[in-house]
Design a protein around this motif. Structure first.
Motif, PDB file in Angstrom:
ATOM      1  N   UNK A   1     -22.905   8.418 -19.151  1.00 47.00           N
ATOM      2  CA  UNK A   1     -24.266   8.433 -19.552  1.00 47.00           C
ATOM      3  C   UNK A   1     -24.238   9.528 -20.611  1.00 47.00           C
ATOM      4  N   UNK A   2     -23.779  10.833 -20.352  1.00 46.38           N
ATOM      5  CA  UNK A   2     -24.035  11.994 -21.135  1.00 46.38           C
ATOM      6  C   UNK A   2     -23.258  11.726 -22.452  1.00 46.38           C
ATOM      7  N   UNK A   3     -22.089  11.027 -22.496  1.00 42.11           N
ATOM      8  CA  UNK A   3     -21.393  10.794 -23.662  1.00 42.11           C
ATOM      9  C   UNK A   3     -22.228   9.837 -24.687  1.00 42.11           C
ATOM     10  N   UNK A   4     -22.765   8.970 -23.925  1.00 43.50           N
ATOM     11  CA  UNK A   4     -23.503   7.950 -24.800  1.00 43.50           C
ATOM     12  C   UNK A   4     -24.731   8.488 -25.109  1.00 43.50           C
ATOM     13  N   UNK A   5     -25.428   9.483 -24.540  1.00 39.78           N
ATOM     14  CA  UNK A   5     -26.415  10.125 -24.779  1.00 39.78           C
ATOM     15  C   UNK A   5     -26.112  11.046 -26.125  1.00 39.78           C
ATOM     16  N   UNK A   6     -25.007  11.706 -26.001  1.00 45.54           N
ATOM     17  CA  UNK A   6     -24.555  12.488 -27.320  1.00 45.54           C
ATOM     18  C   UNK A   6     -24.563  11.716 -28.592  1.00 45.54           C
ATOM     19  N   UNK A   7     -23.897  10.425 -28.484  1.00 42.09           N
ATOM     20  CA  UNK A   7     -23.773   9.686 -29.516  1.00 42.09           C
ATOM     21  C   UNK A   7     -24.864   9.260 -30.169  1.00 42.09           C
ATOM     22  N   UNK A   8     -26.052   8.770 -29.248  1.00 49.61           N
ATOM     23  CA  UNK A   8     -27.559   8.640 -29.603  1.00 49.61           C
ATOM     24  C   UNK A   8     -28.243   9.900 -30.281  1.00 49.61           C
ATOM     25  N   UNK A   9     -27.993  10.825 -29.771  1.00 46.99           N
ATOM     26  CA  UNK A   9     -28.457  12.059 -30.492  1.00 46.99           C
ATOM     27  C   UNK A   9     -27.773  12.457 -31.772  1.00 46.99           C
ATOM     28  N   UNK A  10     -26.412  11.993 -31.851  1.00 45.33           N
ATOM     29  CA  UNK A  10     -25.599  12.360 -33.200  1.00 45.33           C
ATOM     30  C   UNK A  10     -26.197  11.354 -34.459  1.00 45.33           C
ATOM     31  N   UNK A  11     -26.785  10.124 -33.880  1.00 47.86           N
ATOM     32  CA  UNK A  11     -27.141   8.941 -34.772  1.00 47.86           C
ATOM     33  C   UNK A  11     -28.678   9.539 -35.400  1.00 47.86           C
ATOM     34  N   UNK A  12     -29.525  10.022 -34.351  1.00 44.64           N
ATOM     35  CA  UNK A  12     -30.485  10.524 -34.646  1.00 44.64           C
ATOM     36  C   UNK A  12     -30.678  11.870 -35.851  1.00 44.64           C
ATOM     37  N   UNK A  13     -29.760  12.700 -35.396  1.00 43.68           N
ATOM     38  CA  UNK A  13     -29.379  13.789 -36.384  1.00 43.68           C
ATOM     39  C   UNK A  13     -28.964  13.429 -37.740  1.00 43.68           C
ATOM     40  N   UNK A  14     -28.214  12.349 -37.805  1.00 43.71           N
ATOM     41  CA  UNK A  14     -27.720  11.562 -39.222  1.00 43.71           C
ATOM     42  C   UNK A  14     -28.641  11.048 -39.910  1.00 43.71           C
ATOM     43  N   UNK A  15     -29.725  10.299 -39.303  1.00 44.27           N
ATOM     44  CA  UNK A  15     -31.017   9.747 -39.788  1.00 44.27           C
ATOM     45  C   UNK A  15     -31.649  11.019 -40.329  1.00 44.27           C
ATOM     46  N   UNK A  16     -31.900  12.017 -39.422  1.00 45.30           N
ATOM     47  CA  UNK A  16     -32.867  13.020 -39.910  1.00 45.30           C
ATOM     48  C   UNK A  16     -32.312  13.792 -41.219  1.00 45.30           C
ATOM     49  N   UNK A  17     -30.913  14.050 -41.346  1.00 46.00           N
ATOM     50  CA  UNK A  17     -30.202  14.401 -42.218  1.00 46.00           C
ATOM     51  C   UNK A  17     -30.519  13.788 -43.514  1.00 46.00           C
ATOM     52  N   UNK A  18     -30.236  12.453 -43.488  1.00 48.84           N
ATOM     53  CA  UNK A  18     -30.413  11.390 -44.542  1.00 48.84           C
ATOM     54  C   UNK A  18     -31.977  11.440 -45.054  1.00 48.84           C
ATOM     55  N   UNK A  19     -32.874  11.635 -44.175  1.00 48.60           N
ATOM     56  CA  UNK A  19     -34.173  11.536 -44.593  1.00 48.60           C
ATOM     57  C   UNK A  19     -34.545  13.086 -45.281  1.00 48.60           C
ATOM     58  N   UNK A  20     -33.843  14.232 -44.862  1.00 42.83           N
ATOM     59  CA  UNK A  20     -34.014  15.391 -45.369  1.00 42.83           C
ATOM     60  C   UNK A  20     -33.389  15.458 -47.071  1.00 42.83           C
ATOM     61  N   UNK A  21     -32.324  14.710 -47.154  1.00 42.56           N
ATOM     62  CA  UNK A  21     -31.597  14.492 -48.370  1.00 42.56           C
ATOM     63  C   UNK A  21     -32.528  13.806 -49.405  1.00 42.56           C
TER      64      UNK A  21
ATOM     65  N   UNK B   1     -35.689   9.726 -26.191  1.00 42.16           N
ATOM     66  CA  UNK B   1     -36.309  11.041 -25.714  1.00 42.16           C
ATOM     67  C   UNK B   1     -36.076  12.077 -26.637  1.00 42.16           C
ATOM     68  N   UNK B   2     -34.922  12.052 -27.384  1.00 47.94           N
ATOM     69  CA  UNK B   2     -34.742  13.067 -28.669  1.00 47.94           C
ATOM     70  C   UNK B   2     -35.230  12.380 -30.179  1.00 47.94           C
ATOM     71  N   UNK B   3     -35.974  11.205 -29.914  1.00 49.68           N
ATOM     72  CA  UNK B   3     -36.229  10.486 -31.268  1.00 49.68           C
ATOM     73  C   UNK B   3     -37.476  11.241 -31.766  1.00 49.68           C
ATOM     74  N   UNK B   4     -37.334  11.924 -32.741  1.00 49.83           N
ATOM     75  CA  UNK B   4     -38.307  12.890 -33.464  1.00 49.83           C
ATOM     76  C   UNK B   4     -38.628  14.251 -32.802  1.00 49.83           C
ATOM     77  N   UNK B   5     -37.493  14.562 -32.131  1.00 48.58           N
ATOM     78  CA  UNK B   5     -37.734  15.783 -31.142  1.00 48.58           C
ATOM     79  C   UNK B   5     -37.750  16.991 -32.250  1.00 48.58           C
ATOM     80  N   UNK B   6     -37.659  18.131 -31.792  1.00 48.39           N
ATOM     81  CA  UNK B   6     -37.706  19.362 -32.681  1.00 48.39           C
ATOM     82  C   UNK B   6     -36.368  19.515 -33.447  1.00 48.39           C
TER      83      UNK B   6
END
Length: 186
Positions: free
Chosen positions: A35-55, A109-114
């Motif tokens: 569960x923790x590993x899958x949650x890390x993958x979800x957060x990494x995807x969210x970070x990638x989307x945020x980074x692409x948006x910033x770019x 939970x992490x979607x749109x987080x700080x």
């Protein structure tokens, strides 16, 4: 400057007392490391989307506006760090496999987080989405792995009453300095 180290430090500071780490501890107790590993993958995807948006946003902003955006992200993360993390839904009623519960629960939970806002702002300031995503993901791996290892009881026994004000002070101070520099008042 490449955003790898700033993203690592900012997300590490902002995530110490945040909800994704707490939910990782809760789910690790219940479902194990999958569960923790899958949650890390979800957060990494969210970070990638945020980074692409910033770019994508970066070319439309002036250098001062980019710095002001980063200051706003740091100030909002610092202000939020003052309050304890609370989880309203512990995902007890979810009847999905543990890895899917972790992926969806922590991802939502992490979607749109700080932390994602920090990655967005850092990458908008220095358009390198790969380095920003890697830095934030490394910080999240460290936090969620520590939370999962300690478990819910061990994680909540950490001295967050001392940690939260220190983290908030660091984030607020750095946000204020960057913001004043962006406004050309410093």
């Amino acid at each position: 400057m490449d955003p790898l180290v700033p993203a690592l430090v900012a997300v590490l500071l902002a995530g110490v007392g945040d909800r994704p780490a707490l939910l990782s501890a809760i789910l690790a107790d219940r479902h194990g490391s999958a569960a923790t590993t899958a949650g890390l993958v979800a957060q990494a995807i969210g970070f990638a989307l945020a980074a692409v948006g910033g770019m994508l946003v970066a070319p439309y902003l002036t250098p001062n506006a980019r710095s002001l955006l980063l200051a706003l992200a740091l100030l909002s993360a610092g202000g939020a760090a003052l309050f304890p993390a609370r989880i309203k839904d512990r995902l007890d009623h979810w009847r999905l496999p543990g890895w899917l519960t972790g992926f969806l629960g922590i991802g939502i939970l992490a979607l749109g987080d700080r932390a994602q806002f920090l990655v967005f702002a850092l990458v908008a300031r220095t358009p390198d989405p790969v380095a920003g995503t890697i830095g934030a993901t490394l910080a999240t791996i460290a936090l969620c792995s520590a939370a999962a290892t300690l478990g819910e009881r061990g994680w909540q026994q950490l001295p967050f009453r001392v940690i939260r004000p220190v983290v908030a002070g660091l984030l607020l101070l750095s946000g204020a300095i960057i913001g004043l520099g962006a406004l050309r008042l410093l």
